[in-house]
Design an enzyme around this catalytic site. Structure first.
Site, PDB file in Angstrom:
ATOM      1  N   LYS A 115       0.830  -1.216   0.000  1.00  0.00           N
ATOM      2  CA  LYS A 115       0.000   0.000   0.000  1.00  0.00           C
ATOM      3  C   LYS A 115       0.865   1.268   0.000  1.00  0.00           C
ATOM      4  O   LYS A 115       0.440   2.320  -0.474  1.00  0.00           O
ATOM      5  CB  LYS A 115      -0.969  -0.019   1.194  1.00  0.00           C
ATOM      6  CG  LYS A 115      -2.041  -1.142   1.081  1.00  0.00           C
ATOM      7  CD  LYS A 115      -2.916  -1.234   2.320  1.00  0.00           C
ATOM      8  CE  LYS A 115      -4.164  -2.074   2.155  1.00  0.00           C
ATOM      9  NZ  LYS A 115      -4.041  -3.527   2.162  1.00  0.00           N
ATOM     10  N   VAL A 120      -0.128  -8.581   6.539  1.00  0.00           N
ATOM     11  CA  VAL A 120      -0.513  -9.828   7.221  1.00  0.00           C
ATOM     12  C   VAL A 120       0.381 -11.019   6.858  1.00  0.00           C
ATOM     13  O   VAL A 120       0.227 -12.095   7.433  1.00  0.00           O
ATOM     14  CB  VAL A 120      -2.005 -10.213   7.010  1.00  0.00           C
ATOM     15  CG1 VAL A 120      -2.925  -9.303   7.778  1.00  0.00           C
ATOM     16  CG2 VAL A 120      -2.366 -10.277   5.544  1.00  0.00           C
ATOM     17  N   TYR A 130      -5.712  -4.677  -6.847  1.00  0.00           N
ATOM     18  CA  TYR A 130      -5.471  -4.706  -5.399  1.00  0.00           C
ATOM     19  C   TYR A 130      -4.922  -6.077  -4.951  1.00  0.00           C
ATOM     20  O   TYR A 130      -3.938  -6.160  -4.216  1.00  0.00           O
ATOM     21  CB  TYR A 130      -6.776  -4.366  -4.651  1.00  0.00           C
ATOM     22  CG  TYR A 130      -6.657  -4.513  -3.159  1.00  0.00           C
ATOM     23  CD1 TYR A 130      -6.098  -3.499  -2.385  1.00  0.00           C
ATOM     24  CD2 TYR A 130      -7.066  -5.689  -2.522  1.00  0.00           C
ATOM     25  CE1 TYR A 130      -5.955  -3.655  -1.013  1.00  0.00           C
ATOM     26  CE2 TYR A 130      -6.930  -5.843  -1.151  1.00  0.00           C
ATOM     27  CZ  TYR A 130      -6.376  -4.823  -0.402  1.00  0.00           C
ATOM     28  OH  TYR A 130      -6.232  -4.986   0.959  1.00  0.00           O
TER      29      TYR A 130
HETATM   30  N1  GLN Z   1      -4.709  -9.262   1.553  1.00  0.00           N
HETATM   31  C1  GLN Z   1      -5.081  -8.666   2.799  1.00  0.00           C
HETATM   32  C2  GLN Z   1      -6.482  -8.116   2.695  1.00  0.00           C
HETATM   33  O1  GLN Z   1      -6.781  -7.485   1.731  1.00  0.00           O
HETATM   34  C3  GLN Z   1      -4.108  -7.584   3.150  1.00  0.00           C
HETATM   35  C4  GLN Z   1      -4.341  -7.026   4.520  1.00  0.00           C
HETATM   36  C5  GLN Z   1      -3.089  -6.735   5.312  1.00  0.00           C
HETATM   37  O2  GLN Z   1      -1.974  -7.069   4.947  1.00  0.00           O
HETATM   38  N2  GLN Z   1      -3.295  -6.116   6.450  1.00  0.00           N
HETATM   39  O3  GLN Z   1      -7.289  -8.321   3.559  1.00  0.00           O
END
Ligand code: GLN
Length: 316
Positions: free
Chosen positions: A72, A266, A198
């Protein structure tokens, strides 16, 4: 510069990796998609790139992992380049105090996400990047950009298609966020295309060393290897957003413990920037309750304790 970087970074990085290897409190590995659930919780990597270009790494620093929401930061950087400060008409700059995939604020705030680092904000950023281009072009542009800022001449950085597909298969919340914002007119391209971009960004795979290299432009006022990627004021502002919003509803605690701009994912990675001093990446797949790397955060806390690199400590 030397005065700031005096501590024995190589020794500190080795000590941190040794401590983390022994830790039993490793958090929970993300389980919403099989490729993330399959990653061993025993992994730990750290890479520190100093302002003089020297690299100090330990543990699994050269093993690629899914950078997830760390992308992001790169998406925001590209979108600011594409649309400039108009971006802020469609995305806010305040911490959300909510989970990364929360929908609650979108209704009262008319589909304008709180910031570009929660899922909703990043989905709007992807919509902007799509602009006039096809999803494949936006994805290719991202891969090119990340390779460039990491000086990845071998083109080893890429998208893990298995992860991208799994994100697509399970991304119901992200679909809800995108459709909801579309209802407010804040998503303009077809939702499936925006989410395709995304999900592919989430699926970028990088090592700690590559990620720390990629963060150099944020350490150096927008410059990498003498080339200007973005203006110094833009780099400063992205760092500010990482400090205030980079760890979702855990951003306050991260600032308290580490005191550096940082962005988590995550997959268990964290990219952290000590402006003018170092670009740092850590990886440990076990997460805390907010979805941020448990040991990664502890490792950064130790690093800052030993080096005094927190932006809240006097320099020099
Ligand atoms: N792929 C995860 C989502 O879109 C990414 C979220 C994260 O890294 N916090 O939920």
């Amino acid at each position: 510069m030397d005065a700031i970087a005096t501590p024995d970074i190589a020794g500190i990085v080795a000590d941190i990796a040794a401590e983390m290897r022994l830790s039993s409190e490793r958090g929970q590995v993300a389980s919403y998609i099989p490729p993330l659930a399959a990653v061993s919780p025993d992994k730990f990597g750290i890479a520190v790139i100093l302002a003089d270009g020297s690299a100090h790494v330990a543990g699994d620093a050269d093993e690629a992992f899914s950078i997830q929401s760390i992308s992001k930061v790169f998406a925001l950087t590209l979108a600011l380049g594409a649309v400039g400060d108009q971006l802020w008409q469609r995305v806010g700059r305040e911490p959300s105090g909510s989970a990364f995939n929360s929908i609650v604020q979108l209704e009262s705030e008319q589909g304008i996400p709180r910031n570009p680092f929660i899922n909703a904000g990043a989905i709007v950023v992807c919509d902007m990047l799509l602009g006039r281009s096809a999803p494949a072009e936006a994805i290719a542009q991202m891969v090119r950009f990340v390779r460039q800022i990491s000086s990845d001449d071998q083109a080893s950085i890429g998208i893990d298609e298995t992860v991208a597909l799994a994100e697509q298969d399970t991304g119901f919340r992200n679909m809800a966020l995108a459709n909801y914002m579309r209802a407010f007119g804040n998503i303009r391209a077809p939702v499936e295309r925006v989410l395709g971009v995304y999900f592919h960004f989430c699926a970028l795979a990088m090592t700690c060393r590559e990620l720390a290299l990629a963060g150099r432009y944020l350490m150096n006022g927008g410059r990498v290897d003498g080339h200007s990627m973005i203006t110094p004021s833009r780099a400063r502002r992205i760092n500010a957003l990482m400090m205030s919003c980079g760890h979702y509803d855990n951003s306050g605690d991260f600032a308290f413990r580490v005191g550096l701009p940082g962005k988590s994912g995550v997959g268990g990675g964290i990219l952290c920037v000590a402006p003018g001093v170092a670009s740092i990446a850590v990886w440990s797949p076990g997460l805390n309750a907010s979805g941020n790397s448990q040991l990664g955060t502890l490792a950064l806390e130790r690093l800052v304790q030993r080096t005094g690199w927190s932006v809240f400590e006097p320099r020099g």
